[in-house]
Design an enzyme around this catalytic site. Sequence first.
Site, PDB file in Angstrom:
ATOM      1  N   ASN A  14      12.443 -11.760  -9.441  1.00 18.30           N
ATOM      2  CA  ASN A  14      12.175 -12.177  -8.437  1.00 18.30           C
ATOM      3  C   ASN A  14      10.861 -12.629  -8.297  1.00 18.30           C
ATOM      4  O   ASN A  14       9.731 -12.233  -8.111  1.00 18.30           O
ATOM      5  CB  ASN A  14      11.516 -10.719  -7.108  1.00 18.30           C
ATOM      6  CG  ASN A  14      11.910 -10.722  -5.757  1.00 18.30           C
ATOM      7  OD1 ASN A  14      11.407 -11.426  -5.189  1.00 18.30           O
ATOM      8  ND2 ASN A  14      11.773  -9.513  -5.265  1.00 18.30           N
ATOM      9  N   LYS A  21       8.104 -10.780 -10.391  1.00 20.79           N
ATOM     10  CA  LYS A  21       9.051  -9.284 -10.694  1.00 20.79           C
ATOM     11  C   LYS A  21      10.799 -10.066 -11.924  1.00 20.79           C
ATOM     12  O   LYS A  21      11.240 -10.311 -11.322  1.00 20.79           O
ATOM     13  CB  LYS A  21       9.458  -8.268  -9.578  1.00 20.79           C
ATOM     14  CG  LYS A  21       7.869  -7.794  -8.758  1.00 20.79           C
ATOM     15  CD  LYS A  21       8.854  -7.288  -7.705  1.00 20.79           C
ATOM     16  CE  LYS A  21       7.538  -6.495  -6.880  1.00 20.79           C
ATOM     17  NZ  LYS A  21       7.926  -6.174  -5.839  1.00 20.79           N
ATOM     18  N   ARG A  87      15.929 -13.814  -6.444  1.00 22.96           N
ATOM     19  CA  ARG A  87      16.170 -13.675  -5.435  1.00 22.96           C
ATOM     20  C   ARG A  87      15.204 -14.881  -4.312  1.00 22.96           C
ATOM     21  O   ARG A  87      14.660 -15.044  -4.153  1.00 22.96           O
ATOM     22  CB  ARG A  87      15.552 -12.248  -5.011  1.00 22.96           C
ATOM     23  CG  ARG A  87      15.567 -12.166  -3.667  1.00 22.96           C
ATOM     24  CD  ARG A  87      14.222 -11.227  -3.128  1.00 22.96           C
ATOM     25  NE  ARG A  87      14.088 -10.348  -1.504  1.00 22.96           N
ATOM     26  CZ  ARG A  87      12.761 -10.699  -0.953  1.00 22.96           C
ATOM     27  NH1 ARG A  87      12.024 -11.133  -1.791  1.00 22.96           N
ATOM     28  NH2 ARG A  87      12.845 -10.075   0.411  1.00 22.96           N
ATOM     29  N   HIS A 175      15.567  -9.140   4.802  1.00 26.70           N
ATOM     30  CA  HIS A 175      16.703  -7.983   4.131  1.00 26.70           C
ATOM     31  C   HIS A 175      18.194  -8.183   3.366  1.00 26.70           C
ATOM     32  O   HIS A 175      17.979  -6.707   3.777  1.00 26.70           O
ATOM     33  CB  HIS A 175      15.895  -6.833   4.316  1.00 26.70           C
ATOM     34  CG  HIS A 175      14.305  -6.638   5.097  1.00 26.70           C
ATOM     35  ND1 HIS A 175      13.979  -5.456   5.954  1.00 26.70           N
ATOM     36  CD2 HIS A 175      13.561  -7.239   3.987  1.00 26.70           C
ATOM     37  CE1 HIS A 175      12.519  -5.872   5.536  1.00 26.70           C
ATOM     38  NE2 HIS A 175      12.865  -6.767   4.590  1.00 26.70           N
ATOM     39  N   HIS A 202      15.307  -0.999   7.258  1.00 23.77           N
ATOM     40  CA  HIS A 202      15.170  -0.924   6.123  1.00 23.77           C
ATOM     41  C   HIS A 202      13.451  -0.994   5.843  1.00 23.77           C
ATOM     42  O   HIS A 202      13.028  -2.011   6.541  1.00 23.77           O
ATOM     43  CB  HIS A 202      15.171  -2.115   5.303  1.00 23.77           C
ATOM     44  CG  HIS A 202      14.844  -2.416   3.761  1.00 23.77           C
ATOM     45  ND1 HIS A 202      15.034  -2.789   2.465  1.00 23.77           N
ATOM     46  CD2 HIS A 202      13.393  -2.803   3.973  1.00 23.77           C
ATOM     47  CE1 HIS A 202      13.909  -3.178   2.450  1.00 23.77           C
ATOM     48  NE2 HIS A 202      13.118  -3.018   2.617  1.00 23.77           N
ATOM     49  N   ARG A 235       2.067  -6.352   9.732  1.00 18.66           N
ATOM     50  CA  ARG A 235       2.885  -7.558  10.679  1.00 18.66           C
ATOM     51  C   ARG A 235       2.539  -7.186  12.196  1.00 18.66           C
ATOM     52  O   ARG A 235       3.042  -5.786  11.788  1.00 18.66           O
ATOM     53  CB  ARG A 235       4.218  -8.404  10.092  1.00 18.66           C
ATOM     54  CG  ARG A 235       4.182  -9.066   8.780  1.00 18.66           C
ATOM     55  CD  ARG A 235       6.118  -9.862   8.593  1.00 18.66           C
ATOM     56  NE  ARG A 235       5.602  -9.785   7.265  1.00 18.66           N
ATOM     57  CZ  ARG A 235       6.473  -9.422   6.134  1.00 18.66           C
ATOM     58  NH1 ARG A 235       7.358  -8.869   6.488  1.00 18.66           N
ATOM     59  NH2 ARG A 235       7.220 -10.089   5.111  1.00 18.66           N
ATOM     60  N   ARG A 277       1.696   6.446   3.054  1.00 16.35           N
ATOM     61  CA  ARG A 277       1.711   7.527   2.298  1.00 16.35           C
ATOM     62  C   ARG A 277      -0.019   8.186   2.774  1.00 16.35           C
ATOM     63  O   ARG A 277      -0.237   9.032   2.853  1.00 16.35           O
ATOM     64  CB  ARG A 277       1.541   7.484   1.283  1.00 16.35           C
ATOM     65  CG  ARG A 277       2.467   7.508   0.069  1.00 16.35           C
ATOM     66  CD  ARG A 277       2.662   6.734  -1.127  1.00 16.35           C
ATOM     67  NE  ARG A 277       2.455   5.805  -0.978  1.00 16.35           N
ATOM     68  CZ  ARG A 277       2.581   5.097  -2.189  1.00 16.35           C
ATOM     69  NH1 ARG A 277       3.365   5.639  -3.003  1.00 16.35           N
ATOM     70  NH2 ARG A 277       2.285   3.853  -2.132  1.00 16.35           N
ATOM     71  N   GLY A 320      10.499   2.302   1.021  1.00 21.20           N
ATOM     72  CA  GLY A 320       9.890   2.631   0.018  1.00 21.20           C
ATOM     73  C   GLY A 320       9.472   3.573   1.309  1.00 21.20           C
ATOM     74  O   GLY A 320       9.447   5.157   1.034  1.00 21.20           O
ATOM     75  N   ILE A 321       9.392   3.006   2.849  1.00 19.76           N
ATOM     76  CA  ILE A 321       8.705   4.316   3.799  1.00 19.76           C
ATOM     77  C   ILE A 321      10.770   5.053   3.697  1.00 19.76           C
ATOM     78  O   ILE A 321      10.168   6.406   3.906  1.00 19.76           O
ATOM     79  CB  ILE A 321       8.570   4.125   4.841  1.00 19.76           C
ATOM     80  CG1 ILE A 321       7.441   3.181   4.487  1.00 19.76           C
ATOM     81  CG2 ILE A 321       8.611   5.224   6.107  1.00 19.76           C
ATOM     82  CD1 ILE A 321       6.761   2.064   5.774  1.00 19.76           C
ATOM     83  N   GLY A 322      11.569   4.242   4.126  1.00 22.33           N
ATOM     84  CA  GLY A 322      12.802   4.991   4.604  1.00 22.33           C
ATOM     85  C   GLY A 322      13.284   5.929   3.744  1.00 22.33           C
ATOM     86  O   GLY A 322      13.713   7.231   3.721  1.00 22.33           O
ATOM     87  N   GLU A 323      12.351   5.577   1.744  1.00 19.73           N
ATOM     88  CA  GLU A 323      13.552   6.802   1.488  1.00 19.73           C
ATOM     89  C   GLU A 323      12.456   7.594   0.870  1.00 19.73           C
ATOM     90  O   GLU A 323      12.592   9.082   0.869  1.00 19.73           O
ATOM     91  CB  GLU A 323      13.630   6.093  -0.334  1.00 19.73           C
ATOM     92  CG  GLU A 323      14.805   5.046  -0.126  1.00 19.73           C
ATOM     93  CD  GLU A 323      14.479   4.309  -1.132  1.00 19.73           C
ATOM     94  OE1 GLU A 323      14.801   4.719  -2.566  1.00 19.73           O
ATOM     95  OE2 GLU A 323      15.401   3.138  -0.846  1.00 19.73           O
ATOM     96  N   GLU A 371      18.343  -3.570  -4.854  1.00 19.81           N
ATOM     97  CA  GLU A 371      18.342  -4.861  -4.460  1.00 19.81           C
ATOM     98  C   GLU A 371      18.441  -5.913  -6.168  1.00 19.81           C
ATOM     99  O   GLU A 371      19.810  -7.053  -5.908  1.00 19.81           O
ATOM    100  CB  GLU A 371      16.834  -5.673  -3.586  1.00 19.81           C
ATOM    101  CG  GLU A 371      17.639  -5.094  -2.445  1.00 19.81           C
ATOM    102  CD  GLU A 371      16.062  -4.888  -2.412  1.00 19.81           C
ATOM    103  OE1 GLU A 371      15.368  -6.188  -1.285  1.00 19.81           O
ATOM    104  OE2 GLU A 371      14.414  -4.699  -2.290  1.00 19.81           O
TER     105      GLU A 371
END
Length: 386
Positions: A14, A21, A87, A175, A202, A235, A277, A320-323, A371
Amino acid sequence: MSKPGNSDLVLVLNAGSSSIKLAVFDGQLTQVLTGIADGIGGPGTLKLGDVKTTQAFPDHATALHAILQALETKGFPISRFAAAAHRVVHGGTALTQPTRITPEVLRAIKSCTPLAPLHNPHNIAAIETLAALAPELPQVAAFDTAFHASNPEVATRYALPPQIEARGIRRYGFHGISYASLVDSLPGLTGTPLPSRLLAFHLGNGASICAIRDGESIATSMGYSPLEGLTMGTRTGMIDGNAVLRLAEEDGIAATHTLLNKESGLRGLSGGLSDMRALLADPSPASTFAVEHFCYWAIRHAGSLIAAMQGLDAVAFTGGIGENAAPVRARIMDGLSWLGAQIDARANAAGDTRLHAHSSGIACWIIPAQEERMIAGDAQRLLSDD
């Protein structure tokens, strides 16, 4: 570099603007190694597994070469890989399925560069560099826009003349690999069939929502670019086009581009914080308002997507936020309580897979983003078909 062999290992890459990554998956799609080359364009770092080193990465080619050398040192020479899978952010209207990369496909990816000038060039650089370093290694591309190709034209067309739409100015959505992974993994993780009308959130530094009807995307909050839709980390999300024109006239296009993409959203509202966070831990009125703004617009866009599905059976959170952000999930589900959605406070605080109370009329789940695993699976399927 030695030739690729008959191994079942897949290398997933990615490539971003300043990093690459990587993840390695075996034939059972078990992740066996992860890493990142960071700081491309200057003094960088390479982390592979638990080992981190400092290296200079003047460009993506240097970084990728270093990755392959480090993999070989770890016992993963290129000869052990069956394929490399990338990706790719934008596939336009033509590339709507994971695809084996050929010269023709690479040209098609390059033709999408005007649609994703900040992303596709880095994806292309990784593909071309790897082709030069390991020319016999099969390469596969998975596209972040592809999952939304099932959206009806009435959802993808802006109300613009045909000659403008023909230039590629339309809604694409993003996404998509995350949403495809969510659809693929939800039944196994929850022990329930895929809901007919699923609203998927997401939520991360980039944030979007997708209306998934019978496993297919029928509407999503992002549009021509990842800027549209929800309030995000940096954004703006949805903003009136005439406001953008005024900013461009008064401040210039480059400054407006930076403002809308990098200095707005949670960062702009809070006065500098974009990490959820940190925002949740900060008691200042500005941070509190930024979190409320994020949740309010998630709920408001959710209403539009629920209308597109003509109802709702289940909600799924990923990213990240959703989980990880229980207060955000609780606020969004409270905003859907008029539909009969009820969250189990204990399960939400614990981050359980199942979040809904027994009396809830709407199911609610946490589905971890996978992903890279989805991309590796796509590569394996393509190789099998070939």
